[in-house]
Design a protein around this motif. Structure first.
Motif, PDB file in Angstrom:
ATOM      1  N   GLU A  18     -36.312   5.461 100.510  1.00  0.00           N
ATOM      2  CA  GLU A  18     -35.756   6.751 100.105  1.00  0.00           C
ATOM      3  C   GLU A  18     -36.750   7.578  99.312  1.00  0.00           C
ATOM      4  O   GLU A  18     -37.672   7.055  98.698  1.00  0.00           O
ATOM      5  N   ALA A  19     -36.503   8.879  99.367  1.00  0.00           N
ATOM      6  CA  ALA A  19     -37.258   9.850  98.576  1.00  0.00           C
ATOM      7  C   ALA A  19     -36.276  10.453  97.581  1.00  0.00           C
ATOM      8  O   ALA A  19     -35.155  10.812  97.944  1.00  0.00           O
ATOM      9  N   ARG A  20     -36.686  10.543  96.320  1.00  0.00           N
ATOM     10  CA  ARG A  20     -35.844  11.114  95.263  1.00  0.00           C
ATOM     11  C   ARG A  20     -36.548  12.321  94.665  1.00  0.00           C
ATOM     12  O   ARG A  20     -37.749  12.308  94.455  1.00  0.00           O
ATOM     13  N   TYR A  21     -35.752  13.331  94.393  1.00  0.00           N
ATOM     14  CA  TYR A  21     -36.261  14.516  93.685  1.00  0.00           C
ATOM     15  C   TYR A  21     -35.291  14.806  92.550  1.00  0.00           C
ATOM     16  O   TYR A  21     -34.098  15.010  92.782  1.00  0.00           O
ATOM     17  N   GLY A  22     -35.793  14.807  91.335  1.00  0.00           N
ATOM     18  CA  GLY A  22     -34.959  15.081  90.163  1.00  0.00           C
ATOM     19  C   GLY A  22     -35.451  16.298  89.425  1.00  0.00           C
ATOM     20  O   GLY A  22     -36.652  16.556  89.348  1.00  0.00           O
ATOM     21  N   PHE A  23     -34.504  17.054  88.877  1.00  0.00           N
ATOM     22  CA  PHE A  23     -34.854  18.218  88.066  1.00  0.00           C
ATOM     23  C   PHE A  23     -34.072  18.158  86.756  1.00  0.00           C
ATOM     24  O   PHE A  23     -32.930  17.689  86.708  1.00  0.00           O
ATOM     25  N   GLY A  24     -34.706  18.625  85.704  1.00  0.00           N
ATOM     26  CA  GLY A  24     -34.108  18.557  84.383  1.00  0.00           C
ATOM     27  C   GLY A  24     -32.933  19.504  84.214  1.00  0.00           C
ATOM     28  O   GLY A  24     -32.977  20.641  84.664  1.00  0.00           O
ATOM     29  N   VAL A  25     -31.874  19.004  83.582  1.00  0.00           N
ATOM     30  CA  VAL A  25     -30.704  19.836  83.286  1.00  0.00           C
ATOM     31  C   VAL A  25     -30.424  19.889  81.793  1.00  0.00           C
ATOM     32  O   VAL A  25     -29.601  20.684  81.352  1.00  0.00           O
ATOM     33  N   HIS A  26     -31.092  19.039  81.013  1.00  0.00           N
ATOM     34  CA  HIS A  26     -30.900  19.028  79.565  1.00  0.00           C
ATOM     35  C   HIS A  26     -32.174  18.510  78.915  1.00  0.00           C
ATOM     36  O   HIS A  26     -32.681  17.448  79.278  1.00  0.00           O
ATOM     37  N   SER A  27     -32.715  19.255  77.972  1.00  0.00           N
ATOM     38  CA  SER A  27     -33.927  18.820  77.279  1.00  0.00           C
ATOM     39  C   SER A  27     -33.541  17.996  76.054  1.00  0.00           C
ATOM     40  O   SER A  27     -32.372  17.863  75.722  1.00  0.00           O
TER      41      SER A  27
ATOM     42  N   VAL B 198     -40.297  18.073  68.017  1.00  0.00           N
ATOM     43  CA  VAL B 198     -41.012  18.092  69.292  1.00  0.00           C
ATOM     44  C   VAL B 198     -39.973  18.140  70.409  1.00  0.00           C
ATOM     45  O   VAL B 198     -39.044  17.339  70.439  1.00  0.00           O
ATOM     46  N   LYS B 199     -40.133  19.096  71.338  1.00  0.00           N
ATOM     47  CA  LYS B 199     -39.190  19.259  72.440  1.00  0.00           C
ATOM     48  C   LYS B 199     -39.776  18.674  73.727  1.00  0.00           C
ATOM     49  O   LYS B 199     -40.945  18.875  74.020  1.00  0.00           O
ATOM     50  N   PHE B 200     -38.929  17.960  74.476  1.00  0.00           N
ATOM     51  CA  PHE B 200     -39.321  17.348  75.742  1.00  0.00           C
ATOM     52  C   PHE B 200     -38.422  17.905  76.835  1.00  0.00           C
ATOM     53  O   PHE B 200     -37.204  17.786  76.770  1.00  0.00           O
ATOM     54  N   GLU B 201     -39.052  18.537  77.859  1.00  0.00           N
ATOM     55  CA  GLU B 201     -38.306  19.095  78.989  1.00  0.00           C
ATOM     56  C   GLU B 201     -38.840  18.499  80.284  1.00  0.00           C
ATOM     57  O   GLU B 201     -40.039  18.293  80.432  1.00  0.00           O
ATOM     58  N   THR B 202     -37.929  18.242  81.229  1.00  0.00           N
ATOM     59  CA  THR B 202     -38.311  17.722  82.539  1.00  0.00           C
ATOM     60  C   THR B 202     -38.333  18.867  83.528  1.00  0.00           C
ATOM     61  O   THR B 202     -37.320  19.535  83.721  1.00  0.00           O
ATOM     62  N   ASP B 203     -39.488  19.102  84.156  1.00  0.00           N
ATOM     63  CA  ASP B 203     -39.586  20.090  85.223  1.00  0.00           C
ATOM     64  C   ASP B 203     -39.114  19.447  86.520  1.00  0.00           C
ATOM     65  O   ASP B 203     -38.170  19.901  87.146  1.00  0.00           O
ATOM     66  N   TYR B 204     -39.756  18.351  86.932  1.00  0.00           N
ATOM     67  CA  TYR B 204     -39.314  17.604  88.114  1.00  0.00           C
ATOM     68  C   TYR B 204     -39.815  16.165  88.027  1.00  0.00           C
ATOM     69  O   TYR B 204     -40.762  15.849  87.311  1.00  0.00           O
ATOM     70  N   ILE B 205     -39.162  15.301  88.795  1.00  0.00           N
ATOM     71  CA  ILE B 205     -39.611  13.933  89.018  1.00  0.00           C
ATOM     72  C   ILE B 205     -39.389  13.636  90.497  1.00  0.00           C
ATOM     73  O   ILE B 205     -38.303  13.868  91.012  1.00  0.00           O
ATOM     74  N   THR B 206     -40.416  13.158  91.194  1.00  0.00           N
ATOM     75  CA  THR B 206     -40.279  12.749  92.594  1.00  0.00           C
ATOM     76  C   THR B 206     -40.637  11.271  92.706  1.00  0.00           C
ATOM     77  O   THR B 206     -41.494  10.778  91.970  1.00  0.00           O
ATOM     78  N   SER B 207     -39.964  10.586  93.617  1.00  0.00           N
ATOM     79  CA  SER B 207     -40.231   9.174  93.837  1.00  0.00           C
ATOM     80  C   SER B 207     -40.104   8.848  95.318  1.00  0.00           C
ATOM     81  O   SER B 207     -39.249   9.413  96.004  1.00  0.00           O
TER      82      SER B 207
END
Length: 172
Positions: free
Chosen positions: A68-77, A83-92
Motif C-alpha cells: 500500500e501507499a499512504r499519504y497523510g496531511f496534518g490537521v492539528h499542530s 516550539v511549534k510542530f506542523e505536519t505538511d505531509y507524510i508519504t509511505s
C-alpha cells in the motif's frame, strides 16, 4: 520530491485501475486518523503530538500479503515549550504481511519507506527513513475492514516519529 510524485502517480494508477474492476479486484482504499508522537533532540528536548489524516491505496495479493501507499496531511499542530510542530505531509510505501487468527481477525506487520515534510519552529524540515510497525484488523464483511496499527515512520538522530492509526478499509 521525486518520491512524492512517484507515490502520487502510483496511487492514482491504483485508484483508477480499481474503479475499472467490477468485482473484488484486490484493490482497496482506506482512511485513518493518526496521532504522531514526535521526540526530538532539539534544545530543551520538546516532544509533540500532532494529528494527521491518512488516505491509503493498496493491492491485496492474497489473504497473507498486501502492498500500500499512504499519504497523510496534518490537521492539528502541536506546541511544546514555545516550539511549534506542523505536519505538511507524510508519504509511505509499505508491504503488509498478515496472519489470520480467525476468519475475521488478523495480526499484521508492515515495513517500507516513509518521507515527510514538517515545519518545526518556522523552518521546513524534510525527513525520510525506513519504516516498520504492526497492527490488528477486523474484517467486518468481505469488503469492509477496521484496523489499528502502530508504525515507526522516521528514525533519525534528531527526530523519532511514531504514529498510532485507527481507520477503515474498503475493498473494491
Amino acid at each position: 520530491m521525486v518520491f512524492f510524485r512517484t507515490a502520487l502517480l502510483g496511487s492514482a494508477f491504483l485508484f483508477f485501475s480499481a474503479l475499472s474492476q467490477a468485482q473484488d479486484s484486490g484493490y482497496y482504499g482506506a482512511a485513518s486518523l493518526a496521532q504522531l508522537n514526535v521526540d526530538t533532540e532539539l534544545e530543551g528536548t520538546p516532544s509533540f503530538t500532532p494529528h494527521v489524516v491518512n488516505l491509503m491505496l493498496g493491492y491485496r495479493y492474497s489473504n497473507s500479503l498486501s502492498a500500500e501507499a499512504r499519504y497523510g496531511f496534518g490537521v492539528h499542530s502541536s506546541s511544546d515549550r514555545g516550539v511549534k510542530f506542523e505536519t505538511d505531509y507524510i508519504t509511505s510505501l509499505l508491504a503488509k504481511p498478515r496472519l489470520y487468527l480467525s476468519p475475521e481477525v488478523a495480526l499484521y506487520v508492515t515495513g517500507g519507506f516513509s518521507r515527510g515534510k514538517f515545519m518545526v519552529a518556522g523552518e521546513d524540515t524534510t525527513l525520510n527513513s525506513v519504516s516498520y510497525g504492526g497492527g490488528i484488523q477486523y474484517d467486518r464483511n468481505p469488503r469492509t475492514t477496521y484496523f489499528i496499527d502502530w508504525i515507526k515512520l522516521i528514525d533519525k538522530d534528531e527526530y523519532e516519529i511514531n504514529t498510532l492509526n485507527i481507520g477503515v478499509t474498503y475493498r473494491f
